[in-house]
Structures are given as C-alpha cells and as structure tokens.
Design an enzyme around this catalytic site. Structure first.
Site, PDB file in Angstrom:
ATOM      1  N   ASP A  88       0.858  -1.184   0.000  1.00  0.00           N
ATOM      2  CA  ASP A  88       0.000   0.000   0.000  1.00  0.00           C
ATOM      3  C   ASP A  88       0.897   1.237   0.000  1.00  0.00           C
ATOM      4  OD1 ASP A  88       0.978   0.045   2.653  1.00  0.00           O
ATOM      5  OD2 ASP A  88      -0.758  -1.097   3.312  1.00  0.00           O
ATOM      6  N   ASP A 141       1.648   5.017   1.599  1.00  0.00           N
ATOM      7  CA  ASP A 141       1.383   5.979   2.665  1.00  0.00           C
ATOM      8  C   ASP A 141       2.016   7.304   2.285  1.00  0.00           C
ATOM      9  OD1 ASP A 141       0.064   4.204   4.444  1.00  0.00           O
ATOM     10  OD2 ASP A 141       2.006   3.311   4.905  1.00  0.00           O
ATOM     11  N   ASP A 194       9.706   3.455  13.172  1.00  0.00           N
ATOM     12  CA  ASP A 194      10.431   2.388  13.853  1.00  0.00           C
ATOM     13  C   ASP A 194      11.846   2.151  13.314  1.00  0.00           C
ATOM     14  OD1 ASP A 194       9.225   1.385  11.556  1.00  0.00           O
ATOM     15  OD2 ASP A 194       8.165  -0.250  12.547  1.00  0.00           O
TER      16      ASP A 194
HETATM   17  P1  ATP Z   1       4.044  -3.241   5.184  1.00  0.00           P
HETATM   18  O1  ATP Z   1       2.890  -2.334   4.847  1.00  0.00           O
HETATM   19  O2  ATP Z   1       4.793  -3.756   4.027  1.00  0.00           O
HETATM   20  O3  ATP Z   1       3.714  -4.265   6.175  1.00  0.00           O
HETATM   21  P2  ATP Z   1       5.082  -0.818   6.347  1.00  0.00           P
HETATM   22  O4  ATP Z   1       6.498  -0.432   6.708  1.00  0.00           O
HETATM   23  O5  ATP Z   1       4.388   0.005   5.340  1.00  0.00           O
HETATM   24  O6  ATP Z   1       5.142  -2.331   5.943  1.00  0.00           O
HETATM   25  P3  ATP Z   1       2.919  -0.154   8.061  1.00  0.00           P
HETATM   26  O7  ATP Z   1       2.423  -0.911   9.256  1.00  0.00           O
HETATM   27  O8  ATP Z   1       2.057  -0.020   6.867  1.00  0.00           O
HETATM   28  O9  ATP Z   1       4.281  -0.859   7.685  1.00  0.00           O
HETATM   29  O10 ATP Z   1       3.360   1.271   8.595  1.00  0.00           O
HETATM   30  C1  ATP Z   1       3.765   2.336   7.742  1.00  0.00           C
HETATM   31  C2  ATP Z   1       4.910   3.100   8.363  1.00  0.00           C
HETATM   32  O11 ATP Z   1       4.497   3.654   9.635  1.00  0.00           O
HETATM   33  C3  ATP Z   1       6.129   2.257   8.718  1.00  0.00           C
HETATM   34  O12 ATP Z   1       6.983   2.127   7.618  1.00  0.00           O
HETATM   35  C4  ATP Z   1       6.759   3.038   9.837  1.00  0.00           C
HETATM   36  O13 ATP Z   1       7.482   4.142   9.344  1.00  0.00           O
HETATM   37  C5  ATP Z   1       5.550   3.584  10.580  1.00  0.00           C
HETATM   38  N1  ATP Z   1       5.122   2.646  11.655  1.00  0.00           N
HETATM   39  C6  ATP Z   1       4.151   1.719  11.579  1.00  0.00           C
HETATM   40  N2  ATP Z   1       4.015   1.054  12.728  1.00  0.00           N
HETATM   41  C7  ATP Z   1       4.928   1.577  13.581  1.00  0.00           C
HETATM   42  C8  ATP Z   1       5.273   1.330  14.952  1.00  0.00           C
HETATM   43  N3  ATP Z   1       4.658   0.373  15.649  1.00  0.00           N
HETATM   44  N4  ATP Z   1       6.249   2.100  15.488  1.00  0.00           N
HETATM   45  C9  ATP Z   1       6.860   3.071  14.769  1.00  0.00           C
HETATM   46  N5  ATP Z   1       6.571   3.337  13.495  1.00  0.00           N
HETATM   47  C10 ATP Z   1       5.629   2.614  12.886  1.00  0.00           C
HETATM   48 MG    MG Z   2       2.357  -0.170   4.681  1.00  0.00          MG
END
Ligand code: ATP
Ligand code: MG
Length: 411
Positions: free
Chosen positions: A26, A28, A105
């Site tokens: 997705d 963001d 994170d």
């Molecule tokens: P994917 O969507 O492929 O699982 P993602 O990195 O996009 O991985 P998301 O959960 O969609 O993960 O979160 C988007 C972004 O928000 C992350 O890349 C990170 O920068 C931030 N983020 C999400 N969850 C956390 C958390 N628990 N602590 C700190 N930052 C977070």
């Molecule tokens: Mg994501």
C-alpha cells in the site's frame, strides 16, 4: 498536494519496497497539510481515526493513507504521554517532517520520497542501511521496544520479508524484552500474527519468533507442547502446516487463517482431551470441552473472531468423524461445508505421523471416485464394524454432538 502549496512525501514501507524493486502493499503519504486541508484538496477523501486523524484518499480501488507529520513531546504536551511501563499512550501531536521521522520504527522505514523532485529525504541513515540490508531501530532500541513492544514482531517480520539482517543492537534486547508483548491488546496481536504468518515466509518467521522467545508469548500452549516433545509429532505437524501455507501463498492460493490457528492449537486440544478421556469422559465430549477451553485460553493472548473459533472447532471435531465411514456417514461427511478444510487437516496429520495414512488415502480416493465405487468402498468399511463403533454411533445419535459442535463462547 504540491500544487496547493503543501509538501507531500511517500513514506514508510512503500519507499522501502520500491527501492528493493518490489511492489508495495500500500502507499502511505506524509504531509504538512492538516487532515482538514487534505480533505479540501481531495474531494475523493474521507477523514478517519479519532485519536489521530488521517485522510484516506480513494483512487479507484486504491486507498492512499495521508497522514499529517507528527511531532514529539515537549514540556507542554509530554504529560500522560508515556505509560509507567514506557509504552506510548498518545501520539497525536502535529509536527514537522524533522520530528515525524523520529517516531518511525526502523531507519529503512523512515525514508521520505519527494514526489515533486523524485528526491529521497533521509534523516537517519536509512539509505545506507537499506543498501547494506540492515534493519535497525531509530534511537535507543530498548526505549523503542518499551514504547511499543509490537516493534519486536515487526523486526522479525521485516527481517524475514526483506531478507535483511537485524542489527545486533536492535536484536539483542528482544531476548529479554519479549515478555512485554503480553501487555499488548490481544486484537492487535492477532492482526500482527496474521501479517507474520501469511507473509509467504511462515516457516522462517516461526523459527525466528521461537529463537527470540516471542512465539511463547503469542501461543503459550503451543510453545509448551513443542517444548515437551520438541522433535516429535507437534513439531513435524506444525512445520508441515507452515510449509503448506507458504506453498499455497506462492501459488497464489487463498489461505484460511483459522486453518493455521487450528494447527497451532491441535496438540494442546488433544493433550487436554486425552486427560478428560482418562477421567472417564466420552471422546466426543472430551474434545468439545477441550476445544472450548483451549480457544478461550488462546484468545486472551491473540484474539480471533468468533467465526474463526467455530471453524477451528469444526475442523477438530470432523477428525473423529473421518474414522466412522459406515452406512451413509461417509457420503454425508463429503457434503459438510467444512469437509475440505478438515480433509486437508487429516492429510497433514497423516503425513506427519498423527493419523493413519491408509485412512487419509481412503478419503482421497472416496471423494474423487464414481458413486458405484463409493458404494463399494463404504461396504468395505462396513465389514470392519465392531461393537465399539456401534456404541459410539448410538451415543452420537443421542447427543448429536459430533454433527453439531455447538456455539463456542469466547469470553
Ligand atoms: P508493510 O505495509 O509492508 O507491512 P510498512 O512499513 O508500510 O510495511 P505499516 O504498518 O504499513 O508498515 O506502517 C507504515 C509506516 O508507519 C512504517 O513504515 C513506519 O514508518 C511507521 N510505523 C508503523 N508502525 C509503527 C510502529 N509500531 N512504530 C513506529 N513506526 C511505525
Ligand atoms: Mg504499509
């Protein structure tokens, strides 16, 4: 967004995945526009979230999540923000991009891609880590895990998914901090469990979770059964279930989360039921009670929807019915809505020493063959009929217990 005078960046997983040449799950977007301003720019958007408002912008079937930069605490707003165990309670102050980066994170999750000039904004060395294949928390790892223990699960998930190495400083504290996961609401842990095991790398994820002592916090009963018979049936059975999940995902087939959960809890259910049988309970009753108890116990750690619990219960209950093939029972079982899943479960058991392989082979043939042969096959089982079978079937008729697993109360 840019045309309206705001800054907007792609951020997080999508930038990380694009740099690896993978298709992001997705997209963001992070911006300095407030949610209300985003809504004004995009008529095709909706504001969501009460605690921290986000805009969802709709492009056909795609949803792009647009979040306003978040700030860090200062003297005026730090009160009540952190729980006494260090967990972050509030994270809802708007800020600048320089502040926004610190709440993310991992360094590789904190890259901002400027859509206007195609530049990558990197405040934390995320590009270097990305190129070196290193997954590293921003800031002091212990503090960051304490703020949000789910980051330990995310560390495992991303290390496996990206094939990155967890930096020793981010890796080492997990062993001692794993227990903090117990403070996370079970619903959130369930969401994480699905992401962990439906990633297409369930086998590796499982090994890594066990290595860090994280699996035992998520599935204590399963972990216990693995400890007591580490090289025996439970381990083989689980390994095969996880492997099959990965294969199905790589083939683009659907995976039912309840099936995997049923596999996780199968050994605890069996152990529990055996105890009840020893105490003199009838097999069917013992399994019903054991199923309920184990589900009730598990949802205190990772909660799953009630219908998943019902499906798991059916898959378990049907295992006993595979043995009873006399009369029209086998034909009836074929039409059961949960037949397919239960049969897959039986195969899994048979392949790993937990069920009779000839029984599994019988069902493989039976469901595929013509009615005349089915008739013959059913007659074949009739000759094996014995007293204990008859006793059981009379009992079933009376209680109806194997046909109707009954509702499961989850609380
Ligand atoms: P994917 O969507 O492929 O699982 P993602 O990195 O996009 O991985 P998301 O959960 O969609 O993960 O979160 C988007 C972004 O928000 C992350 O890349 C990170 O920068 C931030 N983020 C999400 N969850 C956390 C958390 N628990 N602590 C700190 N930052 C977070
Ligand atoms: Mg994501």
């Amino acid at each position: 967004m840019n045309k309206s005078g705001f800054d907007a960046y792609l951020v997080g997983g999508c930038v990380r995945d694009l740099l690896l040449g993978c298709e992001p799950k997705d997209f963001d977007v992070a911006t300095n526009a407030s949610p209300e301003q985003v809504k004004q720019v995009f008529r095709n958007s909706r504001l969501i979230g009460r605690r921290f408002r986000l805009a969802h912008v709709y492009f056909g079937r795609e949803i792009i999540e647009v979040a306003t930069f978040r700030g860090t605490e200062n003297e005026n707003n730090s009160r009540d923000r952190v729980h006494e165990d260090g967990r972050l309670l509030r994270d809802n102050i708007y800020g600048t991009i320089e502040e926004d980066v610190w709440r993310r994170d991992f360094t590789v999750n904190a890259l901002y891609y400027n859509i206007q000039d195609f530049s990558v904004v990197d405040y934390v060395g995320g590009m270097t880590d990305h190129q070196a294949g290193i997954l590293q928390l921003i800031g002091d790892p212990e503090t960051r895990y304490r703020e949000d223990p789910v980051r330990m699960l995310r560390a495992v998930r991303f290390a496996v998914k990206l094939g990155f190495k967890l930096h020793p400083d981010s890796e080492q504290p997990i062993h001692t901090m794993a227990d903090l996961l117990a403070n996370i609401p079970p619903a959130r842990l369930h969401d994480e469990v699905l992401k962990l095991f439906l990633s297409g790398h369930a086998v590796q994820t499982f090994e890594m979770l066990r290595h860090f002592g994280l699996f035992s916090v998520l599935f204590p009963a399963t972990d216990l059964s693995l400890q007591t018979e580490d090289h025996g049936f439970p381990r083989l059975f689980l390994a095969k279930a996880l492997e099959n999940t990965d294969i199905r995902i790589s083939e683009g087939k659907s995976v039912m989360p309840y099936f995997l959960l049923a596999a996780f809890l199968w050994d605890p259910v069996q152990a529990n039921a055996k105890e009840k049988i020893q105490q003199g309970k009838h097999e069917a009753i013992a399994y019903q009670e054991a199923a309920r108890e184990e589900i009730k116990r598990q949802i205190k750690h990772t909660s799953f929807p009630k219908r998943a619990g019902l499906a798991m219960n059916e898959v378990w209950t049907l295992q006993a019915r595979f043995k009873r093939r006399t009369g029209t029972r086998a034909l009836k079982l074929l039409t059961h809505p949960r037949f397919r899943a239960a049969y897959d479960f039986l195969l899994l058991r048979a392949e790993t020493g937990g069920a009779d392989p000839t029984l599994a082979a019988w069902w493989t043939k039976f469901q595929d063959t013509n009615p005349a042969e089915q008739e013959q096959m059913m007659k074949g089982t009739g000759q094996q009929k014995n007293k204990s079978h008859r006793r059981k079937s009379r009992y079933q008729k009376k209680t109806g217990s194997t046909n109707n697993p009954g509702p499961i109360r989850q609380q």
